[in-house]
Design a protein around this motif. Structure first.
Motif, PDB file in Angstrom:
ATOM      1  N   SER A  27     -46.237 -97.329 -11.812  1.00 41.85           N
ATOM      2  CA  SER A  27     -47.292 -97.968 -12.589  1.00 41.85           C
ATOM      3  C   SER A  27     -46.854 -98.008 -14.049  1.00 41.85           C
ATOM      4  O   SER A  27     -46.598 -96.969 -14.662  1.00 41.85           O
ATOM      5  CB  SER A  27     -48.587 -97.184 -12.453  1.00 41.85           C
ATOM      6  OG  SER A  27     -49.612 -97.799 -13.189  1.00 41.85           O
ATOM      7  N   HIS A  28     -46.759 -99.224 -14.559  1.00 42.93           N
ATOM      8  CA  HIS A  28     -46.359 -99.405 -15.958  1.00 42.93           C
ATOM      9  C   HIS A  28     -47.383-100.323 -16.606  1.00 42.93           C
ATOM     10  O   HIS A  28     -47.382-101.532 -16.355  1.00 42.93           O
ATOM     11  CB  HIS A  28     -44.949 -99.992 -16.050  1.00 42.93           C
ATOM     12  CG  HIS A  28     -43.937 -99.163 -15.322  1.00 42.93           C
ATOM     13  ND1 HIS A  28     -43.501 -97.944 -15.790  1.00 42.93           N
ATOM     14  CD2 HIS A  28     -43.309 -99.335 -14.138  1.00 42.93           C
ATOM     15  CE1 HIS A  28     -42.633 -97.426 -14.934  1.00 42.93           C
ATOM     16  NE2 HIS A  28     -42.503 -98.251 -13.920  1.00 42.93           N
ATOM     17  N   SER A  29     -48.257 -99.736 -17.378  1.00 39.86           N
ATOM     18  CA  SER A  29     -49.348-100.441 -18.027  1.00 39.86           C
ATOM     19  C   SER A  29     -50.229-101.072 -16.961  1.00 39.86           C
ATOM     20  O   SER A  29     -50.834-100.373 -16.170  1.00 39.86           O
ATOM     21  CB  SER A  29     -48.799-101.463 -19.019  1.00 39.86           C
ATOM     22  OG  SER A  29     -49.846-102.073 -19.725  1.00 39.86           O
ATOM     23  N   PHE A  30     -50.273-102.374 -16.865  1.00 35.63           N
ATOM     24  CA  PHE A  30     -51.120-103.060 -15.896  1.00 35.63           C
ATOM     25  C   PHE A  30     -50.354-103.486 -14.642  1.00 35.63           C
ATOM     26  O   PHE A  30     -50.898-104.141 -13.768  1.00 35.63           O
ATOM     27  CB  PHE A  30     -51.761-104.297 -16.528  1.00 35.63           C
ATOM     28  CG  PHE A  30     -50.757-105.299 -17.015  1.00 35.63           C
ATOM     29  CD1 PHE A  30     -50.287-106.295 -16.164  1.00 35.63           C
ATOM     30  CD2 PHE A  30     -50.269-105.241 -18.311  1.00 35.63           C
ATOM     31  CE1 PHE A  30     -49.350-107.214 -16.610  1.00 35.63           C
ATOM     32  CE2 PHE A  30     -49.329-106.163 -18.755  1.00 35.63           C
ATOM     33  CZ  PHE A  30     -48.877-107.143 -17.899  1.00 35.63           C
ATOM     34  N   ASP A  32     -48.489-102.485 -11.270  1.00 35.45           N
ATOM     35  CA  ASP A  32     -48.261-101.465 -10.242  1.00 35.45           C
ATOM     36  C   ASP A  32     -47.398-102.050  -9.136  1.00 35.45           C
ATOM     37  O   ASP A  32     -47.562-103.215  -8.770  1.00 35.45           O
ATOM     38  CB  ASP A  32     -49.579-101.009  -9.615  1.00 35.45           C
ATOM     39  CG  ASP A  32     -50.432-100.170 -10.533  1.00 35.45           C
ATOM     40  OD1 ASP A  32     -49.981 -99.845 -11.639  1.00 35.45           O
ATOM     41  OD2 ASP A  32     -51.559 -99.835 -10.133  1.00 35.45           O
TER      42      ASP A  32
END
Length: 111
Positions: A27-30, A32
């Protein structure tokens, strides 16, 4: 394909045709996504020795290497088998969750 163990919101450990696979949640910011790798002989050995703790660290390493990021140099990027086996993983997780809801889930015991 069969789920052996999992850590919520982090990873699933699966077995397929005698091989172990790790489906790591990233998960990187928004954004996934999952990265599915087949465990190497060395990784299987580490798992046998260190158990779930090792799988957790490996999933962490996959996540923080950002294999799906543009220009990523993650060593896991080329090992990602999600396209080839993603449907089988999804079916196995669905089956596992249904069995868990019925109370017949058995986790893979590890240290």
């Amino acid at each position: 394909m069969k789920v052996l163990d999992h850590e919520p919101y982090a990873w699933f450990l699966l077995e397929h045709e005698g091989a172990l696979y790790l489906d790591a949640h990233c998960s990187h910011s928004f954004f996934d996504y999952s990265v599915l790798i087949r465990l190497s002989a060395e990784e299987c050995g580490q798992f046998e020795t260190l158990g779930r703790d090792y799988i957790g660290r490996l999933a962490y390493d996959i996540h923080y290497s950002a294999p799906a990021a543009l220009g990523s140099t993650s060593p896991f990027r080329s090992r990602n088998l999600t396209r080839e086996l993603g449907d089988a993983v999804s079916a196995a997780v669905k089956d596992w969750r249904e069995r868990e809801a019925l109370g017949s889930h058995t986790a893979f015991p590890r240290a």
